[in-house]
Design a protein around this motif. Structure first.
Motif, PDB file in Angstrom:
ATOM      1  N   PRO A   1      27.728 -43.634   2.997  1.00 52.48           N
ATOM      2  CA  PRO A   1      27.139 -44.983   3.060  1.00 52.48           C
ATOM      3  C   PRO A   1      26.281 -45.212   4.298  1.00 52.48           C
ATOM      4  O   PRO A   1      25.289 -45.961   4.242  1.00 52.48           O
ATOM      5  CB  PRO A   1      28.369 -45.902   3.061  1.00 52.48           C
ATOM      6  N   LEU A   2      26.616 -44.580   5.429  1.00 51.42           N
ATOM      7  CA  LEU A   2      25.781 -44.685   6.617  1.00 51.42           C
ATOM      8  C   LEU A   2      24.399 -44.088   6.364  1.00 51.42           C
ATOM      9  O   LEU A   2      23.370 -44.689   6.705  1.00 51.42           O
ATOM     10  CB  LEU A   2      26.440 -43.974   7.797  1.00 51.42           C
ATOM     11  N   VAL A   3      24.369 -42.920   5.757  1.00 50.81           N
ATOM     12  CA  VAL A   3      23.091 -42.273   5.446  1.00 50.81           C
ATOM     13  C   VAL A   3      22.314 -43.102   4.422  1.00 50.81           C
ATOM     14  O   VAL A   3      21.088 -43.293   4.552  1.00 50.81           O
ATOM     15  CB  VAL A   3      23.328 -40.841   4.927  1.00 50.81           C
ATOM     16  N   ALA A   4      22.999 -43.616   3.407  1.00 50.15           N
ATOM     17  CA  ALA A   4      22.335 -44.437   2.394  1.00 50.15           C
ATOM     18  C   ALA A   4      21.740 -45.692   3.020  1.00 50.15           C
ATOM     19  O   ALA A   4      20.602 -46.080   2.692  1.00 50.15           O
ATOM     20  CB  ALA A   4      23.327 -44.807   1.289  1.00 50.15           C
ATOM     21  N   ARG A   5      22.465 -46.326   3.930  1.00 50.02           N
ATOM     22  CA  ARG A   5      21.954 -47.530   4.597  1.00 50.02           C
ATOM     23  C   ARG A   5      20.770 -47.200   5.498  1.00 50.02           C
ATOM     24  O   ARG A   5      19.841 -47.988   5.638  1.00 50.02           O
ATOM     25  CB  ARG A   5      23.071 -48.190   5.396  1.00 50.02           C
ATOM     26  N   TRP A   6      20.807 -46.027   6.113  1.00 49.27           N
ATOM     27  CA  TRP A   6      19.685 -45.596   6.942  1.00 49.27           C
ATOM     28  C   TRP A   6      18.432 -45.364   6.092  1.00 49.27           C
ATOM     29  O   TRP A   6      17.310 -45.649   6.526  1.00 49.27           O
ATOM     30  CB  TRP A   6      20.077 -44.321   7.683  1.00 49.27           C
ATOM     31  N   LEU A   7      18.598 -44.882   4.878  1.00 47.43           N
ATOM     32  CA  LEU A   7      17.459 -44.604   4.011  1.00 47.43           C
ATOM     33  C   LEU A   7      16.911 -45.850   3.334  1.00 47.43           C
ATOM     34  O   LEU A   7      15.698 -45.962   3.105  1.00 47.43           O
ATOM     35  CB  LEU A   7      17.859 -43.586   2.934  1.00 47.43           C
ATOM     36  N   THR A   8      17.762 -46.799   2.995  1.00 44.99           N
ATOM     37  CA  THR A   8      17.347 -47.923   2.152  1.00 44.99           C
ATOM     38  C   THR A   8      17.364 -49.270   2.841  1.00 44.99           C
ATOM     39  O   THR A   8      16.758 -50.219   2.347  1.00 44.99           O
ATOM     40  CB  THR A   8      18.259 -48.021   0.912  1.00 44.99           C
ATOM     41  N   GLY A   9      18.073 -49.397   3.956  1.00 48.31           N
ATOM     42  CA  GLY A   9      18.282 -50.711   4.531  1.00 48.31           C
ATOM     43  C   GLY A   9      19.625 -51.264   4.081  1.00 48.31           C
ATOM     44  O   GLY A   9      20.385 -50.612   3.367  1.00 48.31           O
ATOM     45  N   PRO A  10      19.943 -52.509   4.459  1.00 48.85           N
ATOM     46  CA  PRO A  10      21.280 -53.041   4.217  1.00 48.85           C
ATOM     47  C   PRO A  10      21.530 -53.580   2.807  1.00 48.85           C
ATOM     48  O   PRO A  10      22.651 -53.993   2.516  1.00 48.85           O
ATOM     49  CB  PRO A  10      21.382 -54.186   5.242  1.00 48.85           C
ATOM     50  N   ASP A  11      20.520 -53.587   1.939  1.00 48.57           N
ATOM     51  CA  ASP A  11      20.673 -54.170   0.613  1.00 48.57           C
ATOM     52  C   ASP A  11      21.636 -53.318  -0.224  1.00 48.57           C
ATOM     53  O   ASP A  11      21.356 -52.154  -0.520  1.00 48.57           O
ATOM     54  CB  ASP A  11      19.312 -54.257  -0.080  1.00 48.57           C
ATOM     55  N   LEU A  12      22.787 -53.920  -0.605  1.00 50.26           N
ATOM     56  CA  LEU A  12      23.791 -53.175  -1.383  1.00 50.26           C
ATOM     57  C   LEU A  12      23.298 -52.801  -2.768  1.00 50.26           C
ATOM     58  O   LEU A  12      23.838 -51.885  -3.399  1.00 50.26           O
ATOM     59  CB  LEU A  12      25.075 -54.003  -1.501  1.00 50.26           C
ATOM     60  N   ARG A  13      22.297 -53.488  -3.269  1.00 47.50           N
ATOM     61  CA  ARG A  13      21.754 -53.121  -4.581  1.00 47.50           C
ATOM     62  C   ARG A  13      21.099 -51.746  -4.561  1.00 47.50           C
ATOM     63  O   ARG A  13      20.924 -51.122  -5.618  1.00 47.50           O
ATOM     64  CB  ARG A  13      20.741 -54.178  -5.039  1.00 47.50           C
ATOM     65  N   TRP A  14      20.748 -51.260  -3.370  1.00 49.54           N
ATOM     66  CA  TRP A  14      20.233 -49.905  -3.221  1.00 49.54           C
ATOM     67  C   TRP A  14      21.241 -48.982  -2.552  1.00 49.54           C
ATOM     68  O   TRP A  14      21.290 -47.792  -2.861  1.00 49.54           O
ATOM     69  CB  TRP A  14      18.931 -49.924  -2.406  1.00 49.54           C
ATOM     70  N   VAL A  15      22.035 -49.501  -1.635  1.00 47.34           N
ATOM     71  CA  VAL A  15      23.014 -48.666  -0.944  1.00 47.34           C
ATOM     72  C   VAL A  15      24.028 -48.088  -1.927  1.00 47.34           C
ATOM     73  O   VAL A  15      24.390 -46.907  -1.844  1.00 47.34           O
ATOM     74  CB  VAL A  15      23.721 -49.483   0.156  1.00 47.34           C
ATOM     75  N   LEU A  16      24.490 -48.906  -2.865  1.00 47.69           N
ATOM     76  CA  LEU A  16      25.498 -48.420  -3.824  1.00 47.69           C
ATOM     77  C   LEU A  16      24.957 -47.307  -4.727  1.00 47.69           C
ATOM     78  O   LEU A  16      25.615 -46.268  -4.871  1.00 47.69           O
ATOM     79  CB  LEU A  16      26.022 -49.594  -4.650  1.00 47.69           C
ATOM     80  N   PRO A  17      23.768 -47.457  -5.358  1.00 46.05           N
ATOM     81  CA  PRO A  17      23.263 -46.325  -6.160  1.00 46.05           C
ATOM     82  C   PRO A  17      23.013 -45.070  -5.341  1.00 46.05           C
ATOM     83  O   PRO A  17      23.282 -43.957  -5.800  1.00 46.05           O
ATOM     84  CB  PRO A  17      21.955 -46.881  -6.754  1.00 46.05           C
ATOM     85  N   TYR A  18      22.494 -45.236  -4.119  1.00 46.91           N
ATOM     86  CA  TYR A  18      22.273 -44.061  -3.276  1.00 46.91           C
ATOM     87  C   TYR A  18      23.602 -43.387  -2.933  1.00 46.91           C
ATOM     88  O   TYR A  18      23.707 -42.155  -2.950  1.00 46.91           O
ATOM     89  CB  TYR A  18      21.538 -44.461  -1.994  1.00 46.91           C
ATOM     90  N   SER A  19      24.621 -44.178  -2.598  1.00 46.47           N
ATOM     91  CA  SER A  19      25.937 -43.600  -2.301  1.00 46.47           C
ATOM     92  C   SER A  19      26.512 -42.908  -3.523  1.00 46.47           C
ATOM     93  O   SER A  19      27.176 -41.866  -3.415  1.00 46.47           O
ATOM     94  CB  SER A  19      26.892 -44.698  -1.827  1.00 46.47           C
TER      95      SER A  19
END
Length: 372
Positions: free
Chosen positions: A304-322
């Motif tokens: 999730p840290l890497v996903a947030r670094w790539l997408t920003g804090p929006d969970l609508r993108w963090v969750l699919p990336y994770s």
């Protein structure tokens, strides 16, 4: 004289303001639709990155079914997937590697999404899925099952671990929700730490005095995808899919919750309801993953840290990336564990710790990229 100076000064200020206004009007950032253009560009970039990650995940799936101690070719892998010709290589691929790969996909997705939900719920970018005592509850149930109730089959121990994870999460939530303040992130974290410490003492005491329990826990506690029964995956898959669906449906509510309780309420989010749903989601995902493969560390923390670094804090993108990045990390670690040792394997939990720890330290040092 003074009036003339004041007039010239006022005239200069007026011309300066007019020039600034003209520059603002002509600036691309001030043109109508500029914000929409930037938002569209960010969405396209994030979508492209997700497609690239899906391509890498497909590559990891192919490599996971191809690479192992037994040499096989890509043609044999394809033949084994499309049909059973009765050969030894086909049996290895269909009975060992393919179930192992599918288990890695399910466990990785569950741990990655559980970590993202946990960090959003507690508003702590360094939170771990095991913060609710899920790992400790699963481990304690396995120890009790072997040492006290005499459980011996793998399936029975998996269900004991899943039940222990759920019971521990419920206990933590009840303790954290007691009092007027309700289930705040700090209270949940403290309750989880207390329950985990108590269960850790129970685990240590039983494993010391029971040799059979110690032998099983010695391997299970490391975390492994090897030797998994496909029936276990079929039994736990409904829980994983339910947890993933709940997490994706909660993305907007978790975004509001990450802004703070009062602002979340002002935006119409039920804070207590969202927290309860998040606890259920983490229990389903982390409980199923821990029961199937053991307490694998760092996946739910680092991804999730890497996903947030790539997408920003929006969970609508963090969750699919994770959801996509976590299986990539787990399968890649499993592949490395197969080939790094001659005549043996390194458990995937040990590899994820070796890989995840340096990444975690690097991300923590760059505090800007882990902010919620």
């Amino acid at each position: 004289m003074r009036g003339g100076c004041r007039h010239r000064a006022a005239s200069f200020v007026g011309r300066w303001r007019a020039a600034v206004n003209r520059k603002a009007i002509l600036s691309p950032a001030a043109r109508p639709g500029a914000d929409d253009e930037r938002s569209t560009a960010r969405t396209v970039l994030r979508g492209t990155g997700l497609l690239v990650a899906l391509g890498v995940l497909l590559l990891m799936v192919v490599l996971s079914t191809w690479i192992g101690t037994k040499d096989t070719s890509l043609g044999q892998v394809w033949s084994a997937i499309t049909g059973d010709d009765g050969s030894y290589a086909t049996g290895v691929i269909r009975e060992l590697r393919l179930p192992r790969t599918l288990m890695g996909l399910a466990v990785g997705a569950a741990l990655g999404v559980a970590g993202a939900v946990m960090q959003a719920m507690t508003r702590n970018p360094l939170a771990d899925p095991g913060l609710l005592g899920v790992n400790a509850g699963a481990s304690a149930a396995v120890v009790l099952g072997i040492g006290v109730f005499g459980l011996g089959t793998f399936t029975s121990l998996v269900w004991a671990a899943f039940a222990g994870a759920g019971a521990s999460a419920v206990l933590v939530y009840v303790l954290g929700a007691s009092g007027r303040a309700g289930p705040t992130p700090v209270r949940l974290a403290l309750a989880g730490a207390a329950v985990s410490a108590a269960l850790g003492g129970l685990i240590g005491g039983l494993t010391v005095f029971n040799a059979a329990t110690f032998e099983y826990m010695r391997f299970w506690m490391v975390g492994s995808l090897a030797g998994q029964d496909p029936e276990v995956l079929r039994q736990l898959l409904p829980f994983v899919l339910t947890g993933l669906a709940l997490a994706l449906l909660m993305a907007r509510s978790l975004n509001a919750l990450a802004l703070g309780e009062e602002l979340g309420r002002a935006l119409g989010t039920g804070v207590a309801r969202t927290r309860l749903a998040a606890v259920v989601t983490v229990t389903l995902l982390c409980g199923a993953a821990t029961a199937a493969a053991g307490p694998i560390g760092f996946v739910g923390l680092v991804v999730p840290l890497v996903a947030r670094w790539l997408t920003g804090p929006d969970l609508r993108w963090v969750l699919p990336y994770s959801l996509v990045l976590a299986p990539i990390l787990l399968l890649a670690s499993d592949i490395v564990g197969r080939v790094v040792m001659t005549g043996g394997e390194l458990e995937v939990g040990a590899v994820t710790a070796l890989v995840g720890a340096p990444v975690f330290i690097a991300m923590v040092r760059r505090r800007k990229e882990i902010s919620l």
